[in-house]
Design a protein around this motif. Structure first.
Motif, PDB file in Angstrom:
ATOM      1  N   VAL A 280      -2.928  -2.169  -7.575  1.00  0.00           N
ATOM      2  CA  VAL A 280      -1.882  -3.140  -7.232  1.00  0.00           C
ATOM      3  C   VAL A 280      -2.355  -4.561  -7.565  1.00  0.00           C
ATOM      4  O   VAL A 280      -1.599  -5.371  -8.130  1.00  0.00           O
TER       5      VAL A 280
ATOM      6  N   ASP B 165      -0.811  -7.152 -10.444  1.00  0.00           N
ATOM      7  CA  ASP B 165      -0.366  -8.503 -10.099  1.00  0.00           C
ATOM      8  C   ASP B 165      -1.085  -9.546 -10.949  1.00  0.00           C
ATOM      9  O   ASP B 165      -0.462 -10.492 -11.448  1.00  0.00           O
TER      10      ASP B 165
ATOM     11  N   LEU C  45      -4.179  -9.815  -1.399  1.00  0.00           N
ATOM     12  CA  LEU C  45      -2.732  -9.976  -1.545  1.00  0.00           C
ATOM     13  C   LEU C  45      -1.994  -9.160  -0.485  1.00  0.00           C
ATOM     14  O   LEU C  45      -2.391  -8.032  -0.174  1.00  0.00           O
ATOM     15  N   PRO C  46      -0.904  -9.685   0.067  1.00  0.00           N
ATOM     16  CA  PRO C  46      -0.117  -8.899   1.022  1.00  0.00           C
ATOM     17  C   PRO C  46       0.345  -7.562   0.461  1.00  0.00           C
ATOM     18  O   PRO C  46       0.374  -6.556   1.185  1.00  0.00           O
ATOM     19  N   SER C  47       0.687  -7.516  -0.812  1.00  0.00           N
ATOM     20  CA  SER C  47       1.122  -6.253  -1.418  1.00  0.00           C
ATOM     21  C   SER C  47      -0.003  -5.230  -1.453  1.00  0.00           C
ATOM     22  O   SER C  47       0.229  -4.021  -1.346  1.00  0.00           O
ATOM     23  N   VAL C  48      -1.238  -5.702  -1.582  1.00  0.00           N
ATOM     24  CA  VAL C  48      -2.397  -4.807  -1.570  1.00  0.00           C
ATOM     25  C   VAL C  48      -2.610  -4.247  -0.160  1.00  0.00           C
ATOM     26  O   VAL C  48      -2.857  -3.050   0.017  1.00  0.00           O
TER      27      VAL C  48
ATOM     28  N   GLU D  63      -0.399  -3.843   2.128  1.00  0.00           N
ATOM     29  CA  GLU D  63       0.684  -2.896   2.395  1.00  0.00           C
ATOM     30  C   GLU D  63       0.420  -1.548   1.725  1.00  0.00           C
ATOM     31  O   GLU D  63       0.566  -0.483   2.346  1.00  0.00           O
ATOM     32  N   ALA D  64       0.018  -1.584   0.455  1.00  0.00           N
ATOM     33  CA  ALA D  64      -0.226  -0.344  -0.282  1.00  0.00           C
ATOM     34  C   ALA D  64      -1.406   0.427   0.292  1.00  0.00           C
ATOM     35  O   ALA D  64      -1.363   1.664   0.427  1.00  0.00           O
TER      36      ALA D  64
END
Length: 401
Positions: free
Chosen positions: A252, A256, A13-16, A18-19
């Motif tokens: 993260v 999700d 995931l993009p959020s992963v 980023e984190a």
């Protein structure tokens, strides 16, 4: 490429990303006592608390590992050894024959090297273990059972097991139970506290997290002999320097998966049904394996929403896979390859599928990046691919005869 192999791994995931990128820029060993170490430890504990909330566990029950295989090995071997240490007469392990090889292979090792006696729990035509089957196996001699291990959802055919019922049966005989929930998370209502299992395996890369990090949810009441020894991290159960960035990414991804589970599962189930209906209309004699998915198990569907397991009589699964791959469509077969020799799926054989028929299986698995276009691409290719594979199989049969 059209990616239809999310059960093997799913895109991060993009959020992963980023984190994890932010976490890797900070550094620090979570076991160190200086400022950077304490900051890293704080980030780990925040992730642990987040994971515990999302998975229905206590933070102290979250044990970080390198992924599903290590968690399965730690649970099965660790609990077995602890139970035998307490009472050498507890040598029997009750397990489903449809387990992932991360469980099957450690069971085989314990049998060959440590005297374990394996009791295989019969599965029905869908690959499901029933509570009365487990009860009957325990009743043969409750005193000699070390543990029970049954996967929550099968990675090949998608069948869901009644984990809560099975755990109740095991606990009625004071026997600990482990479940591999790697495939269940994100598609089924996974809750450690409610399901009743004493140990549960989770990994990150099946839900949009990083590869190489997972966890074992482990009840405080269950003793485990470690399989790794060193710094004594994770309650002394799993030594090793913690992957801070990976753990943050895992948290993260799990958040999700749980937050979007209901909406995502409904969407994936619709795609899966369209895929199955389309293929069965275009190709003769297709057989759908596993549960039809029209009932409920433990409050969720009886089949993984993103799973479509199909058998194509007269074809070899490996040929189908490569022909589809040449057309830009990625999926998997229902068979494993051992020492370069193709073997039919142990899951299908346990379900009573004839060996020759089991060789013609393909698994299409959907995930968070799947779209209607992916299904359309498969339907546009499957007819000619199956026709070509069947002609090749017939030609091969004539040469052998």
């Amino acid at each position: 490429m059209t990616y239809l192999d999310h059960a093997a791994t799913t895109p991060v995931l993009p959020s992963v990303v980023e984190a994890m990128t932010a976490a890797m820029a900070q550094g620090g060993n979570a076991s160190s006592l200086h400022t950077s170490g304490r900051a890293a430890r704080r980030r780990v504990e925040e992730a642990r608390e987040s994971l515990a909330r999302d998975l229905g566990a206590r933070p102290s029950e979250v044990i970080f590992t390198s992924g599903g295989t290590e968690s399965d090995n730690l649970a099965v071997a660790g609990i077995y050894r602890a139970r035998v240490r307490e009472n050498p007469g507890r040598c029997r392990i009750l397990a489903s024959p449809t387990e992932h090889h991360a469980v099957l292979d450690v069971l085989e090792y314990l049998e060959q090297c440590e005297g374990a006696v394996l009791g295989w729990l019969e599965v029905d035509d869908y690959g499901r273990v029933h509570a009365d089957t487990l009860a009957a196996a325990i009743a043969e001699n409750p005193a000699d059972v070390a543990l029970v291990t049954v996967m929550w959802a099968n990675n090949e055919v998608g069948t869901v097991n009644p984990i809560r019922e099975l755990a109740q049966v095991a606990h009625g005989a004071k026997i600990p139970m482990h479940t591999d929930a790697v495939q269940a998370l994100g598609q089924l209502p996974v809750d450690f506290g409610r399901c009743g299992a004493d140990a549960m395996t989770i990994t990150g890369h099946k839900v949009g997290g990083p590869t190489g990090v997972g966890l074992l949810l482990l009840s405080r009441e269950v003793s485990v002999v470690p399989i790794l020894h060193g710094g004594g991290q994770e309650r002394g159960v799993r030594s090793g320097t913690l992957d801070v960035a990976g753990i943050i990414g895992l948290a993260v991804a799990v958040a999700d998966a749980q937050a979007n589970r209901v909406e995502r599962a409904l969407f994936l189930a619709g795609l899966r049904d369209d895929l199955i209906a389309g293929v069965t209309e275009l190709v003769e004699d297709v057989v759908v394996a596993g549960d039809p998915g029209q009932s409920l198990v433990d409050g969720g569907p009886s089949r993984l929403p993103g799973n479509a397991h199909l058998r194509f009589p007269g074809c070899e699964g490996d040929s189908l896979l490569m022909l589809l791959d040449a057309r830009g469509i990625e999926c998997s077969t229902g068979s494993a390859c051992t020492a370069g020799v193709a073997r039919p799926s142990h899951v299908l054989l346990a379900m009573g599928v004839p060996e020759q028929e089991a060789r013609g299986a393909l698994r299409f698995s959907l995930g968070h990046t799947s779209t209607e276009a992916d299904v359309a691409a498969l339907l546009g290719a499957i007819g000619p691919v199956v026709e070509r594979a069947r002609k090749a199989a017939m030609a091969g049969a004539r040469r052998r005869s």
